[in-house]
Design a protein around this motif. Structure first.
Motif, PDB file in Angstrom:
ATOM      1  N   MET A  88      -9.221  -9.771 -25.306  1.00 19.07           N
ATOM      2  CA  MET A  88      -8.827  -9.824 -23.910  1.00 19.07           C
ATOM      3  C   MET A  88      -9.782 -10.746 -23.147  1.00 19.07           C
ATOM      4  SD  MET A  88      -8.009  -6.524 -21.657  1.00 19.07           S
ATOM      5  CE  MET A  88      -7.805  -6.647 -19.911  1.00 19.07           C
ATOM      6  N   PRO A  89      -9.264 -11.615 -22.245  1.00 12.19           N
ATOM      7  CA  PRO A  89     -10.147 -12.553 -21.544  1.00 12.19           C
ATOM      8  C   PRO A  89     -11.043 -11.853 -20.522  1.00 12.19           C
ATOM      9  CG  PRO A  89      -7.906 -12.763 -20.764  1.00 12.19           C
ATOM     10  CD  PRO A  89      -7.868 -11.839 -21.933  1.00 12.19           C
ATOM     11  N   LYS A  90     -12.118 -12.523 -20.178  1.00 14.39           N
ATOM     12  CA  LYS A  90     -13.037 -11.985 -19.179  1.00 14.39           C
ATOM     13  C   LYS A  90     -12.380 -12.009 -17.798  1.00 14.39           C
ATOM     14  CE  LYS A  90     -17.189 -13.676 -21.431  1.00 14.39           C
ATOM     15  NZ  LYS A  90     -18.335 -14.581 -21.290  1.00 14.39           N
ATOM     16  N   GLN A  91     -12.812 -11.081 -16.954  1.00  9.35           N
ATOM     17  CA  GLN A  91     -12.313 -11.066 -15.584  1.00  9.35           C
ATOM     18  C   GLN A  91     -13.074 -12.100 -14.769  1.00  9.35           C
ATOM     19  OE1 GLN A  91     -12.840  -7.357 -13.594  1.00  9.35           O
ATOM     20  NE2 GLN A  91     -11.819  -8.026 -11.735  1.00  9.35           N
ATOM     21  N   LYS A  92     -12.346 -12.890 -14.000  1.00  9.70           N
ATOM     22  CA  LYS A  92     -12.998 -13.912 -13.182  1.00  9.70           C
ATOM     23  C   LYS A  92     -13.441 -13.319 -11.850  1.00  9.70           C
ATOM     24  CE  LYS A  92     -11.065 -18.169 -14.906  1.00  9.70           C
ATOM     25  NZ  LYS A  92     -10.464 -19.446 -14.538  1.00  9.70           N
ATOM     26  N   THR A  93     -14.590 -13.793 -11.378  1.00  6.27           N
ATOM     27  CA  THR A  93     -15.084 -13.412 -10.067  1.00  6.27           C
ATOM     28  C   THR A  93     -14.307 -14.175  -9.015  1.00  6.27           C
ATOM     29  OG1 THR A  93     -17.289 -13.040 -10.942  1.00  6.27           O
ATOM     30  CG2 THR A  93     -17.111 -13.402  -8.581  1.00  6.27           C
ATOM     31  N   ASN A  94     -13.890 -13.481  -7.968  1.00 12.57           N
ATOM     32  CA  ASN A  94     -13.243 -14.152  -6.847  1.00 12.57           C
ATOM     33  C   ASN A  94     -14.314 -14.916  -6.081  1.00 12.57           C
ATOM     34  OD1 ASN A  94     -12.512 -14.261  -3.896  1.00 12.57           O
ATOM     35  ND2 ASN A  94     -10.546 -13.658  -4.793  1.00 12.57           N
ATOM     36  N   ARG A  95     -14.229 -16.239  -6.069  1.00 13.06           N
ATOM     37  CA  ARG A  95     -15.298 -17.057  -5.510  1.00 13.06           C
ATOM     38  C   ARG A  95     -15.421 -16.912  -3.994  1.00 13.06           C
ATOM     39  NH1 ARG A  95     -18.750 -16.939  -8.425  1.00 13.06           N
ATOM     40  NH2 ARG A  95     -19.795 -18.706  -7.507  1.00 13.06           N
ATOM     41  N   ALA A  96     -14.307 -16.684  -3.315  1.00 14.03           N
ATOM     42  CA  ALA A  96     -14.374 -16.491  -1.865  1.00 14.03           C
ATOM     43  C   ALA A  96     -15.169 -15.229  -1.539  1.00 14.03           C
ATOM     44  CB  ALA A  96     -12.971 -16.402  -1.288  1.00 14.03           C
ATOM     45  N   ALA A 152     -17.422 -13.806  -3.514  1.00 11.90           N
ATOM     46  CA  ALA A 152     -18.807 -13.974  -3.960  1.00 11.90           C
ATOM     47  C   ALA A 152     -19.651 -14.688  -2.909  1.00 11.90           C
ATOM     48  CB  ALA A 152     -18.837 -14.750  -5.271  1.00 11.90           C
ATOM     49  N   LYS A 153     -19.032 -15.560  -2.118  1.00 12.19           N
ATOM     50  CA  LYS A 153     -19.758 -16.284  -1.079  1.00 12.19           C
ATOM     51  C   LYS A 153     -20.004 -15.430   0.154  1.00 12.19           C
ATOM     52  CE  LYS A 153     -17.874 -20.576  -2.751  1.00 12.19           C
ATOM     53  NZ  LYS A 153     -16.802 -21.567  -2.635  1.00 12.19           N
ATOM     54  N   ARG A 154     -19.226 -14.361   0.313  1.00  6.63           N
ATOM     55  CA  ARG A 154     -19.302 -13.566   1.529  1.00  6.63           C
ATOM     56  C   ARG A 154     -20.033 -12.236   1.374  1.00  6.63           C
ATOM     57  NH1 ARG A 154     -15.066 -16.737   1.689  1.00  6.63           N
ATOM     58  NH2 ARG A 154     -14.267 -17.515   3.668  1.00  6.63           N
ATOM     59  N   PHE A 155     -20.053 -11.683   0.175  1.00 11.33           N
ATOM     60  CA  PHE A 155     -20.635 -10.363  -0.043  1.00 11.33           C
ATOM     61  C   PHE A 155     -21.733 -10.427  -1.084  1.00 11.33           C
ATOM     62  CE2 PHE A 155     -15.922  -9.657   0.400  1.00 11.33           C
ATOM     63  CZ  PHE A 155     -15.959  -9.486   1.764  1.00 11.33           C
ATOM     64  N   LYS A 156     -22.769  -9.605  -0.906  1.00 12.21           N
ATOM     65  CA  LYS A 156     -23.856  -9.521  -1.873  1.00 12.21           C
ATOM     66  C   LYS A 156     -23.988  -8.078  -2.337  1.00 12.21           C
ATOM     67  CE  LYS A 156     -25.257 -13.801  -1.418  1.00 12.21           C
ATOM     68  NZ  LYS A 156     -24.235 -14.621  -2.016  1.00 12.21           N
ATOM     69  N   LYS A 157     -24.214  -7.909  -3.639  1.00 13.26           N
ATOM     70  CA  LYS A 157     -24.444  -6.567  -4.176  1.00 13.26           C
ATOM     71  C   LYS A 157     -25.889  -6.158  -3.918  1.00 13.26           C
ATOM     72  CE  LYS A 157     -21.187  -6.336  -8.019  1.00 13.26           C
ATOM     73  NZ  LYS A 157     -21.043  -6.265  -9.471  1.00 13.26           N
ATOM     74  N   THR A 158     -26.084  -4.870  -3.624  1.00  9.47           N
ATOM     75  CA  THR A 158     -27.437  -4.352  -3.468  1.00  9.47           C
ATOM     76  C   THR A 158     -27.846  -3.660  -4.766  1.00  9.47           C
ATOM     77  OG1 THR A 158     -26.656  -2.249  -2.600  1.00  9.47           O
ATOM     78  CG2 THR A 158     -27.090  -3.986  -0.993  1.00  9.47           C
ATOM     79  N   ALA A 159     -29.102  -3.305  -4.871  1.00 10.68           N
ATOM     80  CA  ALA A 159     -29.616  -2.715  -6.105  1.00 10.68           C
ATOM     81  C   ALA A 159     -28.940  -1.384  -6.428  1.00 10.68           C
ATOM     82  CB  ALA A 159     -31.122  -2.521  -5.988  1.00 10.68           C
ATOM     83  N   ASN A 160     -28.549  -0.637  -5.405  1.00 12.82           N
ATOM     84  CA  ASN A 160     -27.934   0.671  -5.629  1.00 12.82           C
ATOM     85  C   ASN A 160     -26.415   0.603  -5.731  1.00 12.82           C
ATOM     86  OD1 ASN A 160     -30.338   2.061  -5.675  1.00 12.82           O
ATOM     87  ND2 ASN A 160     -30.383   2.266  -3.454  1.00 12.82           N
ATOM     88  N   GLU A 179     -14.123  -4.864  -7.266  1.00 11.23           N
ATOM     89  CA  GLU A 179     -13.224  -5.445  -8.269  1.00 11.23           C
ATOM     90  C   GLU A 179     -13.176  -6.966  -8.124  1.00 11.23           C
ATOM     91  OE1 GLU A 179      -9.507  -3.462  -7.763  1.00 11.23           O
ATOM     92  OE2 GLU A 179     -10.257  -1.563  -8.565  1.00 11.23           O
ATOM     93  N   LEU A 180     -13.209  -7.465  -6.894  1.00  7.56           N
ATOM     94  CA  LEU A 180     -13.174  -8.914  -6.687  1.00  7.56           C
ATOM     95  C   LEU A 180     -14.447  -9.577  -7.211  1.00  7.56           C
ATOM     96  CD1 LEU A 180     -11.742  -9.208  -3.071  1.00  7.56           C
ATOM     97  CD2 LEU A 180     -10.574  -9.729  -5.222  1.00  7.56           C
ATOM     98  N   LEU A 181     -15.562  -8.850  -7.136  1.00  2.00           N
ATOM     99  CA  LEU A 181     -16.825  -9.436  -7.577  1.00  2.00           C
ATOM    100  C   LEU A 181     -17.040  -9.337  -9.089  1.00  2.00           C
ATOM    101  CD1 LEU A 181     -19.166  -8.308  -4.692  1.00  2.00           C
ATOM    102  CD2 LEU A 181     -18.186 -10.548  -5.090  1.00  2.00           C
ATOM    103  N   GLY A 182     -16.173  -8.632  -9.780  1.00  2.87           N
ATOM    104  CA  GLY A 182     -16.259  -8.587 -11.232  1.00  2.87           C
ATOM    105  C   GLY A 182     -17.305  -7.665 -11.789  1.00  2.87           C
TER     106      GLY A 182
END
Length: 63
Positions: free
Chosen positions: A1-9, A11-19, A60-63
Motif C-alpha cells: 500500500m502506498p504511503k499517505q501524502k502530507t497535505n502541503r497547504a 503543513a504550511k499552516r499548522f505545527k505539531k507540538t510535542a504532546n 489526518e492531513l498532516l500524515g
C-alpha cells in the motif's frame, strides 16, 4: 500500500507540538482593525492551540 501524502497547504499552516496538539495562527487578523479593540488585536498576535473539535481532521492531513 502506498504511503499517505502530507497535505502541503496544511503543513504550511499548522505545527505539531510535542504532546500531539496543533498550533496555528489566529483568524481575524488581516484587515478591518478599526472595528477591533486594542486588547483583541494584542491577543490575536502570535499562535494559539487548535480546538480539540478540529484536531482529528487536521492530524489526518498532516500524515
Amino acid at each position: 500500500m502506498p504511503k499517505q501524502k502530507t497535505n502541503r497547504a496544511a503543513a504550511k499552516r499548522f505545527k505539531k507540538t510535542a504532546n500531539g496538539g496543533l498550533k496555528s495562527a489566529n483568524a481575524y487578523t488581516s484587515h478591518r482593525f478599526h472595528g477591533k479593540t486594542k486588547k483583541q488585536r494584542r491577543q490575536l498576535r502570535g499562535t494559539s492551540m487548535m480546538d480539540k473539535t478540529n484536531l482529528k481532521r487536521y492530524r489526518e492531513l498532516l500524515g
